[in-house]
Write an enzyme that holds these catalytic residues in place. Structure first.
Site, short mmCIF file in Angstrom:
data_model
loop_
_atom_site.label_atom_id
_atom_site.label_comp_id
_atom_site.label_asym_id
_atom_site.label_seq_id
_atom_site.Cartn_x
_atom_site.Cartn_y
_atom_site.Cartn_z
N SER A 1 0.81 -1.23 0.00
CA SER A 1 0.00 0.00 0.00
C SER A 1 0.84 1.28 0.00
CB SER A 1 -0.97 -0.04 1.19
OG SER A 1 -0.29 -0.23 2.40
N LYS B 1 2.15 -5.28 3.28
CA LYS B 1 3.27 -4.38 3.51
C LYS B 1 2.75 -2.94 3.44
CE LYS B 1 6.94 -2.07 1.17
NZ LYS B 1 6.65 -1.00 2.11
N GLY C 1 -0.04 2.54 -5.71
CA GLY C 1 1.24 3.24 -5.59
C GLY C 1 1.66 3.72 -6.96
N SER C 2 2.96 3.88 -7.13
CA SER C 2 3.43 4.47 -8.38
C SER C 2 3.42 3.45 -9.53
CB SER C 2 4.85 5.01 -8.19
OG SER C 2 5.71 3.96 -7.85
N THR C 3 3.35 3.98 -10.72
CA THR C 3 3.34 3.15 -11.92
C THR C 3 4.63 2.33 -12.00
OG1 THR C 3 1.97 4.79 -13.00
CG2 THR C 3 3.17 3.30 -14.45
N VAL D 1 6.64 1.15 -9.67
CA VAL D 1 6.70 -0.01 -8.76
C VAL D 1 5.76 -1.12 -9.25
CG1 VAL D 1 6.22 -0.82 -6.41
CG2 VAL D 1 7.50 1.29 -6.75
N GLU E 1 -3.72 0.16 -8.77
CA GLU E 1 -4.14 1.54 -9.04
C GLU E 1 -2.89 2.38 -8.90
OE1 GLU E 1 -6.89 2.29 -10.32
OE2 GLU E 1 -7.85 0.36 -10.02
N CYS F 1 -3.87 10.85 -5.50
CA CYS F 1 -3.62 10.34 -6.86
C CYS F 1 -4.48 11.10 -7.85
CB CYS F 1 -3.93 8.86 -6.90
SG CYS F 1 -5.45 8.49 -6.06
N GLU G 1 4.07 12.99 -13.60
CA GLU G 1 3.47 13.03 -12.26
C GLU G 1 4.50 13.60 -11.28
OE1 GLU G 1 2.66 9.40 -9.84
OE2 GLU G 1 0.69 10.27 -9.55
P1 NAD Z 1 5.27 4.09 -4.17
O1 NAD Z 1 5.09 3.37 -5.45
O2 NAD Z 1 6.54 4.77 -3.92
O3 NAD Z 1 5.07 3.06 -2.95
C1 NAD Z 1 3.93 2.24 -2.87
C2 NAD Z 1 4.29 1.00 -2.08
O4 NAD Z 1 5.19 0.21 -2.86
C3 NAD Z 1 5.02 1.32 -0.77
O5 NAD Z 1 4.57 0.46 0.24
C4 NAD Z 1 6.47 1.04 -1.14
O6 NAD Z 1 7.30 0.75 -0.04
C5 NAD Z 1 6.31 -0.16 -2.05
N1 NAD Z 1 7.48 -0.45 -2.90
C6 NAD Z 1 8.44 0.40 -3.31
N2 NAD Z 1 9.33 -0.26 -4.09
C7 NAD Z 1 8.92 -1.55 -4.16
C8 NAD Z 1 9.41 -2.72 -4.80
N3 NAD Z 1 10.49 -2.71 -5.54
N4 NAD Z 1 8.71 -3.88 -4.65
C9 NAD Z 1 7.59 -3.91 -3.93
N5 NAD Z 1 7.08 -2.83 -3.28
C10 NAD Z 1 7.72 -1.66 -3.40
O7 NAD Z 1 4.02 5.09 -4.02
P2 NAD Z 1 3.73 6.14 -2.86
O8 NAD Z 1 4.72 7.24 -2.93
O9 NAD Z 1 3.50 5.45 -1.55
O10 NAD Z 1 2.29 6.67 -3.33
C11 NAD Z 1 2.16 7.62 -4.34
C12 NAD Z 1 1.84 6.97 -5.66
O11 NAD Z 1 0.66 6.20 -5.54
C13 NAD Z 1 1.54 8.00 -6.75
O12 NAD Z 1 2.10 7.55 -7.96
C14 NAD Z 1 0.01 7.99 -6.82
O13 NAD Z 1 -0.52 8.43 -8.04
C15 NAD Z 1 -0.28 6.56 -6.55
N6 NAD Z 1 -1.63 6.38 -6.04
C16 NAD Z 1 -2.57 5.95 -6.93
C17 NAD Z 1 -3.88 5.78 -6.52
C18 NAD Z 1 -4.94 5.33 -7.49
O14 NAD Z 1 -6.04 5.01 -7.07
N7 NAD Z 1 -4.63 5.27 -8.78
C19 NAD Z 1 -4.23 6.04 -5.19
C20 NAD Z 1 -3.24 6.47 -4.30
C21 NAD Z 1 -1.94 6.62 -4.75
#
Ligand code: NAD
Length: 543
Positions: free
Chosen positions: A187, A212, A265-267, A269, A293, A327, A425
């Site tokens: 998440s 996680k 999270g991010s695209t 990842v 998402e 997001c 972004e």
């Molecule tokens: P992030 O991708 O940096 O992290 C998300 C999760 O992935 C975290 O728990 C992180 O520790 C984990 N992670 C990082 N590297 C990883 C790997 N190699 N393997 C597995 N897990 C890994 O995102 P963030 O900064 O927490 O959130 C912001 C992002 O989330 C933005 O891109 C935002 O647009 C997106 N987001 C999208 C929505 C949606 O509904 N589309 C909603 C909320 C956030």
């Protein structure tokens, strides 16, 4: 054992409290904020209901006052992650077989406690740990999370009741089994509700998971885990493992029983984990369901007939609430030249009046971005725009990291709709604007649709109905959530199913039946009441 068909309580959206001065909710929240700011929580890993403490620790700090440590948490490594996957598998059978009304009750109870005695605790942890104002925390960790719980139970009930047709002498039944393995939930930091929903939606329909949380949302996510345990969630159904993302990928993605991946999270990842899943595909017992998402480059597109005042309000709220870290936050806008002078004036006035500061002061509109890395990213975009002959800083353009990671709300006008801040972004309080000639509407709509790889949310502003029809058609595939004369943020569970396509995700719409169905594996049973003994068919008869 009861044999009645029970009716589920009807879901509803948790009403958002106002936090007006003197209101009981404001007093309770202030007290809880003071309390949480005065303690340091020791957060364990939770596997099979047991707490584990490791020597490897992380810190939860207040982004708006980063020397203030709210909690220390244990970080799971290889041993704990493997244990968590095993614990999930061990809990699986009993959980999948728990009577539906009892399984559902755990989550309905959690929703009511969130909305009641746990409300201030969850909101305070979200405010302090993720730097949200009282209102932004309220719509997230109290209301949206309670909505996810109540609606997902109702959607599961609807799915369970979908049954095939029968024919004479035959009864066909469909049952909806949880996936044959465990779900890996990863998440983001920005919504406590999403952190909670990612492991919980699959659990509602009988799945087990390894969860996680984001390292910058561990405190609020930990309290949610405690809430579920308090509500009777059996040990091992959800295993809470703060850890490095790369370790999750290494030790959990490769597990042969990984049957589903629920991610926000991010695209980048999501794509990297998807690739790893691809590499392990032959080793899995099932094809894992991948639900993600991801990022966005959300827009507001104004037509020359737009009403300027609500347009400016939508730009300000949509771009700067929670520091632009939704997001769905507006981060680019297309404004026709004919109304740009009024829009610019409005943006300058309204943006200058926003209070940026500490979330414990209730007149604060926005606080700090989540961490040092985000601060540096935003600073880089601002510095490059300030130095670029292609850009004009219309508002803000300043930052301060002496105490917290503060980026002041910034509006950049760009000569090119393809300038970096118009298409990438950023995830901070930076709005980029392209002013188009009124005569270039069609071409500018095409650019809005194609300039960025994302397709999450978008909004149009117009009074002219023909213009709305044209814009809706032109932008149909540019987003998963489209708004007409409204800001592009603030989707409500049950009302505006949320999610995007293209680089923004698999568009499985969190908090809907579309999402719940991804965590189920249908099983069809045909029973013949009077089985035939025939082998030959009538057409085989000789004349
Ligand atoms: P992030 O991708 O940096 O992290 C998300 C999760 O992935 C975290 O728990 C992180 O520790 C984990 N992670 C990082 N590297 C990883 C790997 N190699 N393997 C597995 N897990 C890994 O995102 P963030 O900064 O927490 O959130 C912001 C992002 O989330 C933005 O891109 C935002 O647009 C997106 N987001 C999208 C929505 C949606 O509904 N589309 C909603 C909320 C956030």
């Amino acid at each position: 054992m009861s044999n009645a068909n029970f009716s589920m309580p009807k879901p509803y959206n948790e009403p958002v409290k106002s936090y007006l001065p003197g209101s009981p909710e404001r007093e309770a929240l202030k007290k809880e904020l003071d309390y949480q700011a005065s303690i340091k929580v020791d957060i364990p890993i939770i596997i099979a209901g047991k707490e584990y403490h490791t020597a490897n620790k992380g810190k939860c700090v207040m982004p708006h006052d980063f020397n203030h440590v709210l909690a220390e948490y244990s970080i799971a490594g290889e041993e704990e992650l493997k244990l968590a996957a095993d614990a999930a598998m061990a809990a699986k059978e009993e959980w999948a077989n728990m009577l539906w009304e009892h399984r559902a009750s755990i989550f309905l109870k959690a929703a009511d406690l969130l909305a009641g005695p746990w409300r201030a605790k969850m909101n305070a942890a979200t405010m302090l740990g993720q730097s949200k104002t009282a209102f932004q925390a309220e719509i997230d960790s109290a209301c949206e999370l309670a909505d996810f719980l109540r609606y997902n139970v109702a959607f599961a009930e609807q799915i369970y009741s979908q049954q095939p047709e029968n024919s004479h002498g035959v009864w066909n039944r469909s049952e909806y089994r949880p996936l044959d393995g465990f779900v890996m939930a990863i998440s983001p930091f920005n919504f406590t509700s999403i952190g909670g929903n990612l492991p919980t939606a699959p659990a509602i329909v009988g799945n087990v998971s390894v969860w996680k949380p984001s390292r910058t949302a561990v405190l609020s996510n930990y309290y949610y885990m405690k809430l579920l345990m308090w509500c009777g969630l059996p040990a091992g159904v959800i295993n809470f493992v703060p850890c490095a993302g790369s370790d999750m990928s290494r030790y959990v993605v490769s597990h042969p029983k990984m049957a589903g991946f629920h991610f926000t999270g991010s695209t980048a990842v999501f794509q990297s984990v998807w690739k790893q899943v691809g590499e392990h595909i032959a080793g899995y017992a099932n094809y894992p369901r991948l639900v993600g998402e991801t990022g966005g480059k959300d827009y507001i597109f104004a037509h020359p007939s737009a009403d300027v005042e609500p347009l400016v309000a939508a730009l300000v709220r949509g771009s700067f609430e929670f520091q632009g870290q939704k997001c769905s936050a507006c981060s680019r806008a297309f404004i026709p030249a004919s109304i740009w002078p009024q829009v610019k004036q409005g943006l300058m006035e309204k943006t200058a009046a926003l209070k940026v500061g500490d979330v414990q002061e209730f007149d604060t509109f926005m606080a700090a971005v989540i961490d040092q890395a985000s601060f540096q990213t935003c600073k880089g975009y601002i510095d490059r725009a300030a130095a670029s002959p292609e850009c004009e800083i219309v508002a803000g353009g300043t930052y301060d990291d002496s105490k917290g990671w503060f980026i002041h709300p910034t509006v950049i006008r760009c000569d090119s709709p393809y300038y970096e801040s118009m298409v990438r972004e950023i995830f901070g309080p930076i709005l980029s604007i392209y002013v188009y000639e009124d005569s270039q509407l069609d071409e500018t709509l095409r650019i809005c649709d194609t300039a960025s790889p994302y397709a999450l949310t978008g909004a149009v502003f117009a009074q002219d109905r023909q213009a709305i029809v044209k814009m809706e058609r032109a932008l149909r595939n540019s987003c998963g959530n489209f708004y007409i004369n409204d800001k592009c943020t603030g989707a409500i569970v049950g009302q505006q199913p949320f999610g995007g396509a293209r680089a923004s995700g698999t568009n499985d719409k969190a908090g809907t039946g579309l999402n719940m169905i991804r965590w189920l594996s249908a099983h069809t049973v045909k029973e013949s009441f009077s089985p035939s003994s025939a082998i030959n068919y009538p057409y085989m008869a000789q004349p």
